[in-house]
Scaffold this motif. Structure first.
Motif, mmCIF file in Angstrom:
data_model
loop_
_atom_site.group_PDB
_atom_site.id
_atom_site.type_symbol
_atom_site.label_atom_id
_atom_site.label_comp_id
_atom_site.label_asym_id
_atom_site.label_seq_id
_atom_site.Cartn_x
_atom_site.Cartn_y
_atom_site.Cartn_z
ATOM 1 N N GLN A 123 0.751 -1.266 -0.084
ATOM 2 C CA GLN A 123 0.080 0.038 -0.177
ATOM 3 C C GLN A 123 1.060 1.118 -0.042
ATOM 4 O OE1 GLN A 123 -3.492 -1.151 -0.542
ATOM 5 N NE2 GLN A 123 -3.428 0.988 0.014
ATOM 6 N N TYR A 124 0.516 2.257 -0.942
ATOM 7 C CA TYR A 124 1.247 3.559 -0.855
ATOM 8 C C TYR A 124 0.286 4.550 -0.445
ATOM 9 C CZ TYR A 124 4.946 1.026 -3.009
ATOM 10 O OH TYR A 124 6.242 0.236 -3.265
ATOM 11 N N ASN A 125 0.395 5.531 0.171
ATOM 12 C CA ASN A 125 -0.360 6.703 0.361
ATOM 13 C C ASN A 125 -0.053 8.149 -0.123
ATOM 14 O OD1 ASN A 125 1.676 7.490 1.770
ATOM 15 N ND2 ASN A 125 0.501 7.475 3.752
ATOM 16 N N LYS A 126 0.981 8.149 -1.002
ATOM 17 C CA LYS A 126 1.485 9.094 -1.760
ATOM 18 C C LYS A 126 1.647 9.081 -2.989
ATOM 19 C CE LYS A 126 3.618 11.657 2.117
ATOM 20 N NZ LYS A 126 4.463 12.582 2.561
ATOM 21 N N GLY A 127 1.328 10.088 -4.115
ATOM 22 C CA GLY A 127 1.561 9.915 -5.612
ATOM 23 C C GLY A 127 3.081 10.018 -5.701
ATOM 24 N N TYR A 128 3.332 9.713 -7.200
ATOM 25 C CA TYR A 128 4.661 9.686 -7.599
ATOM 26 C C TYR A 128 4.568 10.405 -9.049
ATOM 27 C CZ TYR A 128 3.595 5.629 -10.363
ATOM 28 O OH TYR A 128 2.991 4.884 -11.283
ATOM 29 N N TYR A 129 5.714 11.059 -9.370
ATOM 30 C CA TYR A 129 6.050 11.444 -10.702
ATOM 31 C C TYR A 129 7.033 10.532 -11.380
ATOM 32 C CZ TYR A 129 3.748 15.611 -9.344
ATOM 33 O OH TYR A 129 2.890 16.456 -8.860
ATOM 34 N N LEU A 130 6.550 10.385 -12.556
ATOM 35 C CA LEU A 130 7.458 9.432 -13.247
ATOM 36 C C LEU A 130 8.633 10.201 -14.003
ATOM 37 C CD1 LEU A 130 7.647 6.411 -14.404
ATOM 38 C CD2 LEU A 130 6.505 7.068 -16.461
ATOM 39 N N ALA A 131 9.984 9.822 -13.623
ATOM 40 C CA ALA A 131 10.867 10.684 -14.347
ATOM 41 C C ALA A 131 12.074 9.868 -14.950
ATOM 42 C CB ALA A 131 11.716 11.167 -13.144
ATOM 43 N N ASP A 132 12.798 10.431 -15.807
ATOM 44 C CA ASP A 132 14.084 9.701 -16.630
ATOM 45 C C ASP A 132 15.314 9.612 -15.647
ATOM 46 O OD1 ASP A 132 14.856 12.534 -16.899
ATOM 47 O OD2 ASP A 132 14.494 12.250 -18.890
ATOM 48 N N GLY A 133 16.417 9.224 -16.009
ATOM 49 C CA GLY A 133 17.338 9.115 -15.367
ATOM 50 C C GLY A 133 18.311 10.136 -14.678
ATOM 51 N N ILE A 134 17.911 11.455 -15.427
ATOM 52 C CA ILE A 134 18.481 12.573 -14.925
ATOM 53 C C ILE A 134 18.059 13.268 -13.399
ATOM 54 C CG2 ILE A 134 16.865 14.335 -15.870
ATOM 55 C CD1 ILE A 134 19.216 16.168 -16.671
ATOM 56 N N TYR A 135 16.704 12.705 -13.120
ATOM 57 C CA TYR A 135 16.383 13.002 -11.824
ATOM 58 C C TYR A 135 16.374 12.032 -10.984
ATOM 59 C CZ TYR A 135 14.323 16.753 -14.771
ATOM 60 O OH TYR A 135 13.943 17.685 -15.480
#
Length: 136
Positions: A123-135
Motif C-alpha cells: 500500500q502507498y499513500n503518496k503519489g509519484y512522478y515518473l522521471a527519467d535518469g537525470i532526476y
C-alpha cells in the motif's frame, strides 16, 4: 499622448513576445526582426504575459485541486501507472526548474494530495512522478 503617428501593430507586439518566450531570447535580439526598440519588445512581452495570466490564470495557472488530482490519477491509471501524478523528462531543461516548482515545493513541505494505491501487495499513500535518469 498620440502624435498622429501609427503605432506598432498587435501582430508585431505579439510576435516579439512569442519569439522571446519561445526561444528564450532577450528583447535586443528581436528588435530588428519586428522593427521595434528593445524597450517596446520588453513592454510587449510584459503586457502579453499580463493578459495570459488574467485570461488563463484562474483555470490553468492555479494550484491543482482535488478534482484535478482525481482526474490525473484516473487518466494515468488507465495507462497502467496507478498513483502517478505526472511525468518529468529532460524537456524541462534543467534541475533548477524542478527546484523552483511550486508543485515540488508543496511535496517537500509535506503538502501532497492524498493518494492511495497498491502495487504488488504494498500500500502507498503518496503519489509519484515518473522521471527519467537525470532526476534522482
Amino acid at each position: 499622448m498620440p502624435l498622429g503617428k501609427l503605432g506598432f501593430s498587435s501582430y508585431q507586439k505579439c510576435t516579439a513576445a512569442i519569439r522571446m518566450l519561445a526561444y528564450g531570447i532577450p528583447g535586443n535580439l528581436v528588435d530588428e526582426y519586428v522593427r521595434m526598440s528593445e524597450f517596446t519588445c520588453l513592454l510587449s512581452l510584459y503586457n502579453f504575459c499580463k493578459v495570459v495570466m488574467a485570461v488563463f490564470g484562474p483555470e490553468y495557472l492555479r494550484q491543482p485541486n482535488a478534482a484535478d488530482t482525481k482526474r490525473l490519477l484516473a487518466s494515468n491509471a488507465v495507462r497502467g501507472f496507478s498513483g502517478m501524478l505526472g511525468k518529468i523528462n529532460c524537456s524541462h531543461n534543467d534541475i533548477n526548474v524542478l527546484q523552483r516548482s511550486p508543485v515540488f515545493a508543496r511535496l517537500v513541505e509535506g503538502h501532497s494530495p492524498p493518494v492511495n494505491f497498491e502495487i504488488n501487495g504494498h500500500q502507498y499513500n503518496k503519489g509519484y512522478y515518473l522521471a527519467d535518469g537525470i532526476y534522482s
